[in-house]
Scaffold this motif. Structure first.
Motif, PDB file in Angstrom:
ATOM      1  N   TYR A 115       0.835  -1.202   0.000  1.00 44.61           N
ATOM      2  CA  TYR A 115       0.000   0.000   0.000  1.00 44.61           C
ATOM      3  C   TYR A 115       0.872   1.256   0.000  1.00 44.61           C
ATOM      4  O   TYR A 115       0.639   2.184  -0.777  1.00 44.61           O
ATOM      5  N   LEU A 116       1.883   1.270   0.859  1.00 47.22           N
ATOM      6  CA  LEU A 116       2.734   2.460   0.951  1.00 47.22           C
ATOM      7  C   LEU A 116       3.465   2.716  -0.358  1.00 47.22           C
ATOM      8  O   LEU A 116       3.683   3.865  -0.744  1.00 47.22           O
ATOM      9  N   ALA A 117       3.830   1.626  -1.060  1.00 50.98           N
ATOM     10  CA  ALA A 117       4.554   1.805  -2.306  1.00 50.98           C
ATOM     11  C   ALA A 117       3.628   2.255  -3.427  1.00 50.98           C
ATOM     12  O   ALA A 117       4.049   2.979  -4.335  1.00 50.98           O
ATOM     13  N   LEU A 118       2.375   1.850  -3.396  1.00 49.43           N
ATOM     14  CA  LEU A 118       1.487   2.082  -4.544  1.00 49.43           C
ATOM     15  C   LEU A 118       0.414   3.137  -4.326  1.00 49.43           C
ATOM     16  O   LEU A 118      -0.345   3.448  -5.240  1.00 49.43           O
ATOM     17  N   ASN A 119       0.327   3.735  -3.134  1.00 49.97           N
ATOM     18  CA  ASN A 119      -0.795   4.656  -2.916  1.00 49.97           C
ATOM     19  C   ASN A 119      -0.655   5.974  -3.682  1.00 49.97           C
ATOM     20  O   ASN A 119      -1.590   6.758  -3.734  1.00 49.97           O
ATOM     21  N   GLY A 120       0.504   6.195  -4.297  1.00 52.81           N
ATOM     22  CA  GLY A 120       0.637   7.377  -5.142  1.00 52.81           C
ATOM     23  C   GLY A 120       0.194   7.121  -6.568  1.00 52.81           C
ATOM     24  O   GLY A 120      -0.024   8.065  -7.349  1.00 52.81           O
ATOM     25  N   SER A 121       0.025   5.854  -6.943  1.00 58.34           N
ATOM     26  CA  SER A 121      -0.354   5.505  -8.317  1.00 58.34           C
ATOM     27  C   SER A 121      -1.866   5.574  -8.474  1.00 58.34           C
ATOM     28  O   SER A 121      -2.543   4.560  -8.570  1.00 58.34           O
ATOM     29  N   THR A 122      -2.402   6.800  -8.464  1.00 60.23           N
ATOM     30  CA  THR A 122      -3.850   6.970  -8.511  1.00 60.23           C
ATOM     31  C   THR A 122      -4.307   7.263  -9.932  1.00 60.23           C
ATOM     32  O   THR A 122      -3.497   7.432 -10.844  1.00 60.23           O
ATOM     33  N   GLN A 123      -5.626   7.315 -10.081  1.00 61.85           N
ATOM     34  CA  GLN A 123      -6.172   7.594 -11.404  1.00 61.85           C
ATOM     35  C   GLN A 123      -7.269   8.637 -11.257  1.00 61.85           C
ATOM     36  O   GLN A 123      -8.169   8.488 -10.441  1.00 61.85           O
ATOM     37  N   GLY A 124      -7.181   9.718 -12.019  1.00 64.51           N
ATOM     38  CA  GLY A 124      -8.202  10.761 -11.968  1.00 64.51           C
ATOM     39  C   GLY A 124      -8.242  11.454 -10.620  1.00 64.51           C
ATOM     40  O   GLY A 124      -7.200  11.726 -10.011  1.00 64.51           O
ATOM     41  N   GLU A 125      -9.496  11.694 -10.141  1.00 68.71           N
ATOM     42  CA  GLU A 125      -9.662  12.441  -8.893  1.00 68.71           C
ATOM     43  C   GLU A 125      -9.631  11.555  -7.667  1.00 68.71           C
ATOM     44  O   GLU A 125      -9.690  12.056  -6.542  1.00 68.71           O
ATOM     45  N   ASN A 126      -9.593  10.244  -7.882  1.00 71.51           N
ATOM     46  CA  ASN A 126      -9.679   9.329  -6.743  1.00 71.51           C
ATOM     47  C   ASN A 126      -8.341   9.167  -6.032  1.00 71.51           C
ATOM     48  O   ASN A 126      -7.707   8.124  -6.077  1.00 71.51           O
ATOM     49  N   THR A 127      -7.930  10.215  -5.332  1.00 74.77           N
ATOM     50  CA  THR A 127      -6.721  10.147  -4.511  1.00 74.77           C
ATOM     51  C   THR A 127      -7.143   9.893  -3.066  1.00 74.77           C
ATOM     52  O   THR A 127      -8.292  10.139  -2.708  1.00 74.77           O
ATOM     53  N   PRO A 128      -6.206   9.410  -2.219  1.00 74.11           N
ATOM     54  CA  PRO A 128      -6.558   9.182  -0.814  1.00 74.11           C
ATOM     55  C   PRO A 128      -7.152  10.437  -0.173  1.00 74.11           C
ATOM     56  O   PRO A 128      -8.153  10.350   0.556  1.00 74.11           O
ATOM     57  N   GLU A 129      -6.568  11.579  -0.446  1.00 72.73           N
ATOM     58  CA  GLU A 129      -7.012  12.813   0.189  1.00 72.73           C
ATOM     59  C   GLU A 129      -8.455  13.148  -0.200  1.00 72.73           C
ATOM     60  O   GLU A 129      -9.249  13.618   0.607  1.00 72.73           O
ATOM     61  N   HIS A 130      -8.802  12.901  -1.460  1.00 71.07           N
ATOM     62  CA  HIS A 130     -10.117  13.243  -1.970  1.00 71.07           C
ATOM     63  C   HIS A 130     -11.185  12.245  -1.496  1.00 71.07           C
ATOM     64  O   HIS A 130     -12.322  12.626  -1.199  1.00 71.07           O
ATOM     65  N   LEU A 131     -10.798  10.960  -1.399  1.00 66.69           N
ATOM     66  CA  LEU A 131     -11.784   9.907  -1.116  1.00 66.69           C
ATOM     67  C   LEU A 131     -12.187   9.812   0.347  1.00 66.69           C
ATOM     68  O   LEU A 131     -13.372   9.755   0.679  1.00 66.69           O
ATOM     69  N   PHE A 132     -11.179   9.784   1.220  1.00 68.27           N
ATOM     70  CA  PHE A 132     -11.448   9.355   2.597  1.00 68.27           C
ATOM     71  C   PHE A 132     -12.196  10.411   3.398  1.00 68.27           C
ATOM     72  O   PHE A 132     -11.900  11.599   3.332  1.00 68.27           O
ATOM     73  N   GLY A 133     -13.178   9.931   4.189  1.00 67.76           N
ATOM     74  CA  GLY A 133     -13.862  10.795   5.150  1.00 67.76           C
ATOM     75  C   GLY A 133     -13.513  10.318   6.546  1.00 67.76           C
ATOM     76  O   GLY A 133     -13.675   9.142   6.863  1.00 67.76           O
ATOM     77  N   LEU A 134     -13.038  11.236   7.380  1.00 69.61           N
ATOM     78  CA  LEU A 134     -12.533  10.809   8.690  1.00 69.61           C
ATOM     79  C   LEU A 134     -13.647  10.512   9.695  1.00 69.61           C
ATOM     80  O   LEU A 134     -13.419   9.787  10.658  1.00 69.61           O
ATOM     81  N   GLU A 135     -14.853  11.075   9.470  1.00 72.14           N
ATOM     82  CA  GLU A 135     -15.927  10.865  10.465  1.00 72.14           C
ATOM     83  C   GLU A 135     -16.229   9.379  10.616  1.00 72.14           C
ATOM     84  O   GLU A 135     -16.253   8.841  11.725  1.00 72.14           O
ATOM     85  N   LEU A 136     -16.455   8.719   9.461  1.00 70.34           N
ATOM     86  CA  LEU A 136     -16.798   7.300   9.480  1.00 70.34           C
ATOM     87  C   LEU A 136     -15.663   6.480  10.092  1.00 70.34           C
ATOM     88  O   LEU A 136     -15.894   5.596  10.925  1.00 70.34           O
ATOM     89  N   VAL A 137     -14.429   6.802   9.693  1.00 70.70           N
ATOM     90  CA  VAL A 137     -13.269   6.054  10.196  1.00 70.70           C
ATOM     91  C   VAL A 137     -13.135   6.232  11.699  1.00 70.70           C
ATOM     92  O   VAL A 137     -12.792   5.284  12.423  1.00 70.70           O
ATOM     93  N   PHE A 138     -13.464   7.429  12.192  1.00 64.75           N
ATOM     94  CA  PHE A 138     -13.369   7.676  13.631  1.00 64.75           C
ATOM     95  C   PHE A 138     -14.368   6.804  14.390  1.00 64.75           C
ATOM     96  O   PHE A 138     -14.025   6.174  15.389  1.00 64.75           O
ATOM     97  N   ILE A 139     -15.604   6.751  13.886  1.00 66.49           N
ATOM     98  CA  ILE A 139     -16.619   5.918  14.559  1.00 66.49           C
ATOM     99  C   ILE A 139     -16.205   4.444  14.516  1.00 66.49           C
ATOM    100  O   ILE A 139     -16.306   3.723  15.511  1.00 66.49           O
ATOM    101  N   MET A 140     -15.692   4.004  13.350  1.00 66.69           N
ATOM    102  CA  MET A 140     -15.249   2.609  13.237  1.00 66.69           C
ATOM    103  C   MET A 140     -14.131   2.307  14.240  1.00 66.69           C
ATOM    104  O   MET A 140     -14.122   1.249  14.879  1.00 66.69           O
ATOM    105  N   THR A 141     -13.207   3.272  14.379  1.00 66.72           N
ATOM    106  CA  THR A 141     -12.099   3.082  15.320  1.00 66.72           C
ATOM    107  C   THR A 141     -12.617   2.936  16.746  1.00 66.72           C
ATOM    108  O   THR A 141     -12.184   2.049  17.490  1.00 66.72           O
ATOM    109  N   MET A 142     -13.568   3.810  17.112  1.00 70.78           N
ATOM    110  CA  MET A 142     -14.117   3.758  18.469  1.00 70.78           C
ATOM    111  C   MET A 142     -14.845   2.425  18.711  1.00 70.78           C
ATOM    112  O   MET A 142     -14.718   1.828  19.776  1.00 70.78           O
ATOM    113  N   LEU A 143     -15.599   1.965  17.703  1.00 65.87           N
ATOM    114  CA  LEU A 143     -16.311   0.686  17.847  1.00 65.87           C
ATOM    115  C   LEU A 143     -15.332  -0.454  18.101  1.00 65.87           C
ATOM    116  O   LEU A 143     -15.505  -1.250  19.025  1.00 65.87           O
ATOM    117  N   LEU A 144     -14.273  -0.504  17.296  1.00 64.28           N
ATOM    118  CA  LEU A 144     -13.349  -1.631  17.414  1.00 64.28           C
ATOM    119  C   LEU A 144     -12.537  -1.557  18.702  1.00 64.28           C
ATOM    120  O   LEU A 144     -12.291  -2.573  19.352  1.00 64.28           O
TER     121      LEU A 144
END
Lengths: 108, 207
Positions: free
Chosen positions: B48-77
């Motif tokens: 993942y670390l080696a390939l996360n820069g190889s994106t296509q179009g607008e779908n970059t990590p920064e554009h895609l990810f929403g932290l709200e959902l990830v935060f709730i998931m983290t708290m649940l786990l």
């Protein structure tokens, strides 16, 4: 088979229960710290702390949190976990080498 | 003394999960497995670390990810990790019913996590057309996070089947190691998730 498991004195069992309670207290404290670290990590990113150190700080927070999980929640701090430590540290060392290799040689 | 009596002593020993040879073997063997799992996940993180820069179009990590959902998931786990600690606490005090209740809460929290992860993937695929085949970043992302989700699913099935199978048996020296090891697995899932939310989501947002 010795019969000792059948005749454990009551006060001994009370002592064990007390020990378990103590351990549980530590684990709840550990949980509070883990929540705190998570909040700090998310907070830093949401508030867009623009610093050269943000990524190293995030990684350190994650490593400390994982150490808490391993040593307190998974009991690695208790006696009789020497082989366990050998396996986990061995695994972590190979893991680190794997990540370095993948990011520097294979897919650069 | 029959083996049935040996496995069901009147008073459980201090460490019921390691009181028998089988329990000891399970314990050491399982930690060996976790050392191997560490390396397995490291290879996925490295990819993942080696390939996360190889994106296509607008779908970059920064554009895609929403932290709200990830935060709730983290708290649940994270909370489910604590509830399984409570389950093991009651196991050591030989309170089978309470152990089952806390394991049940763990399962519910785990299901919540899994549901949110499925929603997340669904959202990416249908609203951003970001799939496994979109880019090298897509493949690496779904492999790493999906593999973790697969572990969550397996852990849930494992704990549920232990709970159902031993429901009427109660706690003894035969099944105590089984419960203990399932709880170790559950903690390990949380260990991996800590690195996923840090490396994939938080570092992805930082850019």
């Amino acid at each position: 088979m010795a019969d000792n498991t059948h005749s454990k004195p009551v006060h001994h069992r009370e002592f064990e229960k007390k020990q378990h309670r103590e351990e549980m207290k530590q684990q709840v404290l550990t949980f509070a710290l883990m929540i705190l670290f998570t909040l700090i990590a998310f907070g830093m990113v949401i508030m867009e702390v623009n610093s050269y150190f943000i990524i190293p700080t995030l990684i350190i927070l994650a490593v400390v949190q994982v150490a808490f999980q391993l040593y307190y929640f998974m009991h690695m701090k208790n006696k009789g976990h020497d082989m366990v430590a050998l396996m986990m540290y061995g695994g972590a060392a190979v893991a680190l080498l794997t990540i370095i290799t993948f990011t520097s040689i294979i897919w650069w | 003394m029959s083996s049935e009596d040996v496995l069901n002593p009147k008073h459980m020993p201090h460490d019921p999960e390691k009181a028998t040879l089988e329990g000891k073997n399970k314990f050491i063997g399982f930690w060996f497995f976790l050392g191997g799992e560490t390396v397995l996940f490291a290879s996925l993180f490295g990819t993942y670390l080696a390939l996360n820069g190889s994106t296509q179009g607008e779908n970059t990590p920064e554009h895609l990810f929403g932290l709200e959902l990830v935060f709730i998931m983290t708290m649940l786990l994270l909370t489910s990790s604590l509830t399984s600690v409570y389950a093991m606490y009651h196991m050591k005090n030989q309170d089978f019913k309470k152990m089952q209740i806390w394991l049940g809460i763990t399962v519910v929290l785990g299901l919540g996590f899994l549901g949110m992860e499925i929603y997340e993937f669904y959202h990416y695929i249908h609203h951003y057309e970001f799939t496994f085949r979109s880019s090298a970043f897509g493949s690496a992302f779904y492999t790493l996070v999906g593999f973790h989700g697969g572990h969550v699913l397996f852990g849930l099935c494992w704990i549920v089947s232990l709970m159902l199978r031993n429901q009427k048996r109660g706690l003894n020296l035969y099944n105590a190691p089984k419960f203990y090891i399932a709880s170790l697995y559950w903690h390990f899932i949380d260990v991996v998730w800590v690195f996923i939310f840090t490396v994939v989501y938080l570092m992805g947002k930082v850019g």
